[in-house]
Design an enzyme around this catalytic site. Sequence first.
Site, PDB file in Angstrom:
ATOM      1  N   GLU A 189     -12.189  12.381  -1.222  1.00  0.00           N
ATOM      2  CA  GLU A 189     -10.424  11.079  -0.921  1.00  0.00           C
ATOM      3  C   GLU A 189      -9.878  12.028  -0.132  1.00  0.00           C
ATOM      4  OE1 GLU A 189      -6.790   9.629  -4.419  1.00  0.00           O
ATOM      5  OE2 GLU A 189      -9.371   8.983  -4.579  1.00  0.00           O
ATOM      6  N   GLU A 236       0.916   8.880  -1.106  1.00  0.00           N
ATOM      7  CA  GLU A 236       1.112   8.422  -2.753  1.00  0.00           C
ATOM      8  C   GLU A 236       2.195   8.628  -3.509  1.00  0.00           C
ATOM      9  OE1 GLU A 236      -2.739   8.441  -5.698  1.00  0.00           O
ATOM     10  OE2 GLU A 236      -1.944  10.707  -4.904  1.00  0.00           O
TER      11      GLU A 236
END
Length: 224
Positions: free
Chosen positions: A93, A98
């Site tokens: 990932e 984020e």
Amino acid sequence: MIIRADTDPTAGYVDYVDGTSSGLFSQSGGSVKLSVDSTSVASGRGRKSVRLTSKASFNHALIVIDVGHMPGNICGVWPAFWTTGPNWPSNGEIDIIEGVNKQSTNKMTMHTNPGCTINGKDCQGNQGCSIDAGPYGANINSAGGAVYALEWTSDGMNIWGWSGNSAPSDATGNSPDPSGWGNPTGSFPSSSSCNVDTFFKNQQIVFDTTFCGPLPHSRTSSYV
């Protein structure tokens, strides 16, 4: 891209819905707007939101996003622009943008199976290996937007983040060329301690906003 209308695989308090019929997804003048339900009292699976996932999967890529506005630095809010492979975390990932809660700086993170160390940090599982750098949340909004770019090659992952109008002119053009962009905001080089071609495969692009869940909870003491 496809709009997922289902439960949140990251275990947030969110109900992903069909954005078109719900009014939470719209397109205008070459821009796309993803919204969340800000008027109803959340219940059941959680607050209604939209999760976009690319139909295609990638092995190496140059991904650029031009963000005009994003959720602010608010407790319980968890927006992200990222990529993920099948059977997480077996194929990795890559978190490009984020943040959670009142975090003020972007957190770029790699998540992998056991056995990958980048920049001296263990990238295994939920914790991953992170670099805190680049504009995020209210900082992006006050600057009038931001541009982020991920360059993924066999040599590793480089991520650039530019506030406002500071991105190179070609970054959002038809022929972006990272060789002229200077040092990346964050770099995750491939090495003998983590061959990125082994740990990152078949990545799909994901764009979503979820709420609460394990990540905001785990970082509450740091960002409230």
